[in-house]
Scaffold this active site. Structure first.
Site, PDB file in Angstrom:
ATOM      1  N   ARG A   1       4.882 -12.978   9.667  1.00  0.00           N
ATOM      2  CA  ARG A   1       5.535 -11.709   9.364  1.00  0.00           C
ATOM      3  C   ARG A   1       6.850 -11.619  10.116  1.00  0.00           C
ATOM      4  NH1 ARG A   1       3.585  -6.412   9.816  1.00  0.00           N
ATOM      5  NH2 ARG A   1       1.832  -7.138   8.646  1.00  0.00           N
TER       6      ARG A   1
ATOM      7  N   GLU B   1       0.869  -1.169   0.000  1.00  0.00           N
ATOM      8  CA  GLU B   1       0.000   0.000   0.000  1.00  0.00           C
ATOM      9  C   GLU B   1       0.911   1.226   0.000  1.00  0.00           C
ATOM     10  OE1 GLU B   1      -2.783   0.200   3.250  1.00  0.00           O
ATOM     11  OE2 GLU B   1      -3.535   2.151   2.584  1.00  0.00           O
TER      12      GLU B   1
ATOM     13  N   LYS C   1       4.220   0.739   9.500  1.00  0.00           N
ATOM     14  CA  LYS C   1       4.327   2.025   8.810  1.00  0.00           C
ATOM     15  C   LYS C   1       3.709   3.151   9.625  1.00  0.00           C
ATOM     16  CE  LYS C   1       2.919   0.121   4.933  1.00  0.00           C
ATOM     17  NZ  LYS C   1       2.403  -0.072   3.580  1.00  0.00           N
TER      18      LYS C   1
HETATM   19  P1  ATP Z   1       2.674  -2.289   8.046  1.00  0.00           P
HETATM   20  O1  ATP Z   1       2.140  -3.123   9.147  1.00  0.00           O
HETATM   21  O2  ATP Z   1       4.118  -1.984   8.170  1.00  0.00           O
HETATM   22  O3  ATP Z   1       1.874  -1.057   7.779  1.00  0.00           O
HETATM   23  P2  ATP Z   1       1.351  -3.556   5.897  1.00  0.00           P
HETATM   24  O4  ATP Z   1       1.131  -5.018   5.905  1.00  0.00           O
HETATM   25  O5  ATP Z   1       0.174  -2.698   6.185  1.00  0.00           O
HETATM   26  O6  ATP Z   1       2.595  -3.223   6.785  1.00  0.00           O
HETATM   27  P3  ATP Z   1       1.518  -3.396   3.080  1.00  0.00           P
HETATM   28  O7  ATP Z   1       2.027  -2.296   2.257  1.00  0.00           O
HETATM   29  O8  ATP Z   1       0.082  -3.723   3.034  1.00  0.00           O
HETATM   30  O9  ATP Z   1       1.964  -3.081   4.550  1.00  0.00           O
HETATM   31  O10 ATP Z   1       2.383  -4.717   2.828  1.00  0.00           O
HETATM   32  C1  ATP Z   1       2.758  -5.184   1.580  1.00  0.00           C
HETATM   33  C2  ATP Z   1       3.141  -6.637   1.701  1.00  0.00           C
HETATM   34  O11 ATP Z   1       4.223  -6.790   2.597  1.00  0.00           O
HETATM   35  C3  ATP Z   1       1.994  -7.459   2.242  1.00  0.00           C
HETATM   36  O12 ATP Z   1       1.903  -8.654   1.496  1.00  0.00           O
HETATM   37  C4  ATP Z   1       2.396  -7.735   3.664  1.00  0.00           C
HETATM   38  O13 ATP Z   1       1.861  -8.945   4.100  1.00  0.00           O
HETATM   39  C5  ATP Z   1       3.917  -7.747   3.582  1.00  0.00           C
HETATM   40  N1  ATP Z   1       4.501  -7.383   4.856  1.00  0.00           N
HETATM   41  C6  ATP Z   1       4.296  -6.248   5.552  1.00  0.00           C
HETATM   42  N2  ATP Z   1       4.953  -6.267   6.722  1.00  0.00           N
HETATM   43  C7  ATP Z   1       5.626  -7.448   6.755  1.00  0.00           C
HETATM   44  C8  ATP Z   1       6.485  -8.078   7.706  1.00  0.00           C
HETATM   45  N3  ATP Z   1       6.796  -7.481   8.861  1.00  0.00           N
HETATM   46  N4  ATP Z   1       6.990  -9.291   7.402  1.00  0.00           N
HETATM   47  C9  ATP Z   1       6.675  -9.895   6.241  1.00  0.00           C
HETATM   48  N5  ATP Z   1       5.871  -9.364   5.310  1.00  0.00           N
HETATM   49  C10 ATP Z   1       5.337  -8.163   5.560  1.00  0.00           C
HETATM   50 MG    MG Z   2      -1.564  -3.392   4.785  1.00  0.00          MG
END
Ligand code: ATP
Ligand code: MG
Length: 563
Positions: A265, A39, A275
């Protein structure tokens, strides 16, 4: 670099096992298509790197494709700045997505059509409850939800209202489109989740074309279906969403059926990987920006001096599992150190300089010594370093009264000056405040190159710089941003900040540092690895960021684990 060109060093894991099984059974004709779906509401962090390495790695190993798809369904938080930063970081990590960049917003029209299909099939309805009323009827984990009074609107009425929602006839929040699933489901995600909401916001790509935007679960599942993603890899928190993912694909009558697989994760000790929290650190000025070298972002790690190969190796080492765990930040530092040890040129530099006078070396003489650039890489060659009567050494390498096992300078003690001479300390001077101002020594004229003629043992080797030739450098010593293992656990993230996470010193380095370019990574012998800061360095005047010290905390942890 195409995904096919980047084979990962990852060990087999359950996801690779599932994919191998699917291919063996001829599912999707053996084709593998993955995607990385960020995102664009922040910079990528080391957790995203795990997902990138996995998605691109799996595609490459199977001769498949991996798309970069932005999940840009929430115009309130998304910005072009983030879109660009994400692409730059993925490429810097060494990956190249298949074809053009994709956006969920590319699919807005088709997503809308899928929504109409759901309505026509009686699988979705327009609800006119307020957000609070909806929340109140949703129930809890213990109690079932209650059906909305609008749940049984006719297909015609739903279609009409949904079209008018799109046409902009209603205010934000007046209606939503909901899936018609089961308000009594033990899985809250299936209690008639919202699929579309009205939001009069400019979208970074579609401008004012739309005033209704799809929700994540719906948009994500169907974007996967539209793009022919065979294996949709995501993190464990989406496990409970998988029934909804499958429902969206099935009930919308999508032709292609992708499969969602969840993995744990990445969590890293002494680090926050969210984020939302990282954005707070940026907005409140705790760090200088998303690329502050203390940030766990890809941009921060890059500016800190971590090579992309080290980040990939770290992700491979962590592996992919089904159970959440926290990885010690020392493992990341270890991976960085390993890669830098192999690849970075050695330099002599002094961070806390004090003068060393070699009494028996003539005032006007300059002698040059040849130093090896990288003992790990013969191809890196050698360089010349000038030696003169007055040198800088590290203040901490002298002790007035030293214990027996002190292998550095102290009156009467002998040390090696790296690549140059053996010297014996003859004296020192201090100023009125008792601060050391100068150390004096004599060299052994028979020890040129640094070895004793009679084979006597000299244990200590010090780094040094010719005072006359030294280049003053600004050096930033970075440490962990947080001082607790699980920052923010007790509620206040800011209380856990490490007050000493950055110290700036004025050092003196050998002349060759003048030639460093932005992003060049070096080792200062005995001190650690450093990178020429790409933002603040100017030609001939490098600013150096310390990437990591030479101390391997991971070795200690491993030893403890083996016991
Ligand atoms: P955050 O919690 O940091 O805001 P998010 O999951 O909301 O992360 P996205 O931009 O939606 O952020 O994530 C893009 C991809 O990265 C998704 O497939 C998500 O599952 C993966 N991802 C995000 N954080 C992690 C993590 N800590 N370990 C592994 N994969 C991750
Ligand atoms: Mg997300």
């Amino acid at each position: 670099m195409s995904p096919a060109a980047r084979k990962s060093g990852a060990a087999p894991d359950f996801i690779r096992g599932i994919i191998a099984g699917d291919r063996a059974r001829g599912r999707h004709d053996g084709r593998v298509g993955t995607r990385f779906p960020p995102e664009p509401n922040g910079f990528l962090h080391i957790g995203h790197a795990k997902s990138i390495v996995l998605n691109f790695g799996v595609a490459a190993e199977n001769g498949g494709t991996c798309f970069l798809r932005y999940d840009d369904t929430n115009p309130a938080k998304e910005e072009q700045l983030y879109v660009d930063a994400i692409a730059r970081d993925v490429e810097w990590l060494g990956y190249r997505w298949s074809g053009r960049r994709r956006f969920a917003s590319d699919h807005f029209e088709r997503l809308y059509e899928f929504a109409e299909t759901l309505i026509r099939r009686g699988k979705a309805y327009v609800d006119s409850l307020s957000a609070e009323e909806m929340r109140a009827l949703r129930g809890t984990l213990e109690t079932p939800g209650t059906e909305s009074p609008w749940r049984d609107r006719s297909v015609e009425e739903n279609l009409d209202l949904f079209r008018r929602m799109r046409a902009g006839e209603f205010a934000d929040g007046a209606h939503v489109l909901r899936a018609r699933i089961d308000m009594r489901s033990p899985n809250l995600n299936l209690r008639d989740p919202t699929l579309y909401r009205i939001r009069r916001l400019r979208h970074h790509r579609t401008g004012d074309d739309w005033c209704i935007y799809p929700m994540y679960d719906f948009a994500h599942a169907l974007s996967d279906a539209i793009e022919g993603i065979t294996h949709s890899l995501c993190t464990l928190e989406f496990e409970d969403h998988r029934p909804l993912y499958d429902w969206c694909v099935r009930e919308s009558r999508a032709e292609f059926v992708p499969r969602q697989i969840e993995f744990a994760r990445l969590n890293v000790s002494y680090t926050v990987l969210s984020k939302r929290r990282l954005l707070r650190l940026v907005e409140e000025g705790v760090v200088s920006g998303w690329d502050d070298p203390r940030m766990p972002t890809i941009a921060g790690l890059r500016r800190r001096g971590a090579p992309p190969a080290a980040i990939r190796a770290f992700c491979d080492r962590v592996g992919v599992a089904k159970r959440d765990s926290t990885v010690d930040v020392a493992l990341l530092e270890y991976a960085i150190r390993e890669e830098l040890n192999r690849t970075s040129r050695r330099f002599l530099g002094v961070l806390d300089p004090v003068r060393l006078v070699v009494e028996n070396f003539p005032e006007d003489r300059v002698e040059t010594f040849t130093a090896v650039n990288n003992p790990e890489d013969p191809g890196a060659g050698t360089r010349e370093i000038p030696f003169t009567r007055e040198l800088f050494i590290e203040r901490g390498d002298f002790l007035e009264e030293a214990p027996r096992k002190w292998f550095r300078l102290s009156p009467g003690r002998e040390v090696r000056l790296r690549a140059a001479w053996l010297v014996t300390c003859t004296g020192f001077t201090k100023d009125a405040d008792g601060r050391l101002t100068e150390v004096r020594c004599r060299l052994d004229p028979a020890s040129r190159g640094g070895s004793a003629p009679d084979g006597r043992r000299v244990r200590g080797t010090l780094h040094w710089v010719s005072a006359r030739h030294a280049v003053p450098v600004e050096v930033r010593l970075y440490d962990r941003l947080f001082r607790t293992e699980d920052p923010g656990r007790d509620g206040d993230l800011f209380a856990d900040l490490n007050p000493d996470s950055m110290t700036t010193v004025r050092g003196q380095a050998e002349p060759a540092v003048r030639d460093l370019g932005p992003g060049d990574r070096i080792q200062f012998e005995r001190l650690g690895y450093f990178v020429c800061d790409p933002v603040d360095s100017v030609a001939g005047q490098p600013v150096l960021n310390r990437t990591v010290t030479l101390r391997d905390a991971w070795a200690r942890i491993r030893k403890r684990q083996r016991r």
